[in-house]
Design a protein around this motif. Structure first.
Motif, PDB file in Angstrom:
ATOM      1  N   GLU A   9      -0.540  23.409  21.603  1.00  0.00           N
ATOM      2  CA  GLU A   9      -1.218  23.933  22.778  1.00  0.00           C
ATOM      3  C   GLU A   9      -2.250  24.954  22.316  1.00  0.00           C
ATOM      4  OE1 GLU A   9       0.254  26.661  26.313  1.00  0.00           O
ATOM      5  OE2 GLU A   9       0.908  24.573  26.586  1.00  0.00           O
ATOM      6  N   HIS A  10      -3.438  24.909  22.940  1.00  0.00           N
ATOM      7  CA  HIS A  10      -4.483  25.869  22.584  1.00  0.00           C
ATOM      8  C   HIS A  10      -4.062  27.246  23.088  1.00  0.00           C
ATOM      9  CE1 HIS A  10      -8.300  27.885  22.197  1.00  0.00           C
ATOM     10  NE2 HIS A  10      -8.746  26.837  21.505  1.00  0.00           N
ATOM     11  N   PRO A  11      -4.120  28.273  22.250  1.00  0.00           N
ATOM     12  CA  PRO A  11      -3.638  29.597  22.660  1.00  0.00           C
ATOM     13  C   PRO A  11      -4.411  30.216  23.824  1.00  0.00           C
ATOM     14  CG  PRO A  11      -4.752  29.711  20.526  1.00  0.00           C
ATOM     15  CD  PRO A  11      -4.623  28.264  20.883  1.00  0.00           C
ATOM     16  N   ASP A  12      -5.666  29.828  23.997  1.00  0.00           N
ATOM     17  CA  ASP A  12      -6.487  30.408  25.071  1.00  0.00           C
ATOM     18  C   ASP A  12      -6.527  29.574  26.340  1.00  0.00           C
ATOM     19  OD1 ASP A  12      -7.158  32.499  23.331  1.00  0.00           O
ATOM     20  OD2 ASP A  12      -8.870  31.361  22.528  1.00  0.00           O
ATOM     21  N   TYR A  13      -5.969  28.347  26.286  1.00  0.00           N
ATOM     22  CA  TYR A  13      -6.045  27.431  27.420  1.00  0.00           C
ATOM     23  C   TYR A  13      -4.675  26.800  27.658  1.00  0.00           C
ATOM     24  CZ  TYR A  13     -10.987  28.071  26.492  1.00  0.00           C
ATOM     25  OH  TYR A  13     -12.220  28.640  26.273  1.00  0.00           O
ATOM     26  N   PRO A  14      -3.801  27.487  28.393  1.00  0.00           N
ATOM     27  CA  PRO A  14      -2.452  26.954  28.657  1.00  0.00           C
ATOM     28  C   PRO A  14      -2.508  25.578  29.327  1.00  0.00           C
ATOM     29  CG  PRO A  14      -2.627  29.245  29.358  1.00  0.00           C
ATOM     30  CD  PRO A  14      -4.015  28.792  28.998  1.00  0.00           C
ATOM     31  N   GLY A  15      -1.628  24.689  28.881  1.00  0.00           N
ATOM     32  CA  GLY A  15      -1.576  23.336  29.439  1.00  0.00           C
ATOM     33  C   GLY A  15      -2.513  22.362  28.760  1.00  0.00           C
ATOM     34  N   TRP A  16      -3.334  22.837  27.853  1.00  0.00           N
ATOM     35  CA  TRP A  16      -4.285  21.990  27.126  1.00  0.00           C
ATOM     36  C   TRP A  16      -3.902  21.947  25.648  1.00  0.00           C
ATOM     37  CZ3 TRP A  16      -8.248  19.253  29.352  1.00  0.00           C
ATOM     38  CH2 TRP A  16      -8.575  19.588  30.661  1.00  0.00           C
ATOM     39  N   ILE A  17      -4.042  20.774  25.048  1.00  0.00           N
ATOM     40  CA  ILE A  17      -3.791  20.585  23.625  1.00  0.00           C
ATOM     41  C   ILE A  17      -5.113  20.784  22.882  1.00  0.00           C
ATOM     42  CG2 ILE A  17      -3.069  18.918  21.852  1.00  0.00           C
ATOM     43  CD1 ILE A  17      -0.814  19.854  23.762  1.00  0.00           C
ATOM     44  N   THR A  34     -15.312  23.886  20.971  1.00  0.00           N
ATOM     45  CA  THR A  34     -13.949  23.840  21.503  1.00  0.00           C
ATOM     46  C   THR A  34     -13.712  22.534  22.249  1.00  0.00           C
ATOM     47  OG1 THR A  34     -13.898  26.239  21.723  1.00  0.00           O
ATOM     48  CG2 THR A  34     -12.294  25.002  23.029  1.00  0.00           C
ATOM     49  N   LEU A  35     -12.669  21.806  21.825  1.00  0.00           N
ATOM     50  CA  LEU A  35     -12.272  20.557  22.475  1.00  0.00           C
ATOM     51  C   LEU A  35     -10.794  20.641  22.828  1.00  0.00           C
ATOM     52  CD1 LEU A  35     -14.078  17.926  20.252  1.00  0.00           C
ATOM     53  CD2 LEU A  35     -14.504  18.347  22.669  1.00  0.00           C
ATOM     54  N   LEU A  36     -10.496  20.292  24.071  1.00  0.00           N
ATOM     55  CA  LEU A  36      -9.134  20.345  24.589  1.00  0.00           C
ATOM     56  C   LEU A  36      -8.808  19.002  25.214  1.00  0.00           C
ATOM     57  CD1 LEU A  36      -9.815  23.636  26.547  1.00  0.00           C
ATOM     58  CD2 LEU A  36      -8.734  23.485  24.302  1.00  0.00           C
ATOM     59  N   ALA A  45      -6.559  10.275  30.572  1.00  0.00           N
ATOM     60  CA  ALA A  45      -6.608  11.486  29.759  1.00  0.00           C
ATOM     61  C   ALA A  45      -7.901  12.227  30.094  1.00  0.00           C
ATOM     62  CB  ALA A  45      -6.567  11.142  28.272  1.00  0.00           C
ATOM     63  N   ARG A  46      -7.921  13.508  29.807  1.00  0.00           N
ATOM     64  CA  ARG A  46      -9.092  14.348  30.095  1.00  0.00           C
ATOM     65  C   ARG A  46      -9.417  15.157  28.846  1.00  0.00           C
ATOM     66  NH1 ARG A  46     -11.404  16.249  34.915  1.00  0.00           N
ATOM     67  NH2 ARG A  46      -9.858  14.945  35.960  1.00  0.00           N
ATOM     68  N   LEU A  47     -10.647  15.017  28.346  1.00  0.00           N
ATOM     69  CA  LEU A  47     -11.121  15.791  27.211  1.00  0.00           C
ATOM     70  C   LEU A  47     -12.090  16.839  27.748  1.00  0.00           C
ATOM     71  CD1 LEU A  47     -11.003  15.910  24.041  1.00  0.00           C
ATOM     72  CD2 LEU A  47     -13.200  14.741  24.098  1.00  0.00           C
ATOM     73  N   ARG A  48     -11.876  18.086  27.376  1.00  0.00           N
ATOM     74  CA  ARG A  48     -12.695  19.194  27.894  1.00  0.00           C
ATOM     75  C   ARG A  48     -13.418  19.886  26.754  1.00  0.00           C
ATOM     76  NH1 ARG A  48     -10.365  23.314  32.229  1.00  0.00           N
ATOM     77  NH2 ARG A  48     -11.209  21.621  33.502  1.00  0.00           N
ATOM     78  N   MET A  49     -14.674  20.192  27.003  1.00  0.00           N
ATOM     79  CA  MET A  49     -15.425  21.051  26.091  1.00  0.00           C
ATOM     80  C   MET A  49     -15.812  22.316  26.834  1.00  0.00           C
ATOM     81  SD  MET A  49     -19.361  19.666  25.729  1.00  0.00           S
ATOM     82  CE  MET A  49     -19.892  21.188  24.933  1.00  0.00           C
TER      83      MET A  49
END
Length: 149
Positions: A9-17, A34-36, A45-49
């Protein structure tokens, strides 16, 4: 193919890998940043930048080339996520995109991914580009799996 890193899990974005795989100087991290990733459902699936100042074009919106880069990465990341890592990676054979709106560089930018069909050598994916609940584009891609060597 390279082995995928452990999921965390990304430390700055809870719920996102954290999906920024590879070396810092390689494309995904060096250009997109940054990619989540997360699963919205078993099929999507959802990829976030997280856009940065460097992603703007001369009009102050996210450059279309950056969005196309996000989409290309999303096809692979989404296919890997939705097949629980069974997708071995590959190359893009075709990518079609339709822009219908501009992206605000001050808001996270998402690419949704759905695997439409998988064959022995190909994966067919499609999705949307979204920001703050608005659809900014739709896309589809054909990915060719890499042969195991």
């Amino acid at each position: 193919m390279n082995e995928l890193p452990a999921r965390r899990e990304h430390p700055d974005y809870p719920g996102w890998i954290d999906a920024a795989f590879g070396k810092a100087e390689h494309y995904n991290r060096a250009v997109i940043g940054t990619l989540l990733i997360r699963r919205d459902s078993p099929q999507v699936a959802r990829l976030r930048m997280i856009p940065e100042e460097r992603h703007k074009n001369q009009y102050g919106v996210v450059h279309g080339g950056v969005i196309l880069g996000l989409i290309d990465i999303a096809g692979f990341a989404g296919a890997t996520e939705l097949t629980d890592g069974a997708f071995p990676g590959g190359v893009t054979i075709e990518l079609t995109n339709h822009f219908v709106g501009a992206a605000d560089p001050g808001q996270p930018l998402d690419a949704t991914v759905e695997v439409i069909r998988e064959t022995g050598k190909m994966v067919f994916v499609r999705g949307t580009v979204e920001q703050d609940g608005a659809i900014l584009g739709s896309w589809s891609s054909i990915l060719r799996k890499v042969s195991a060597q």
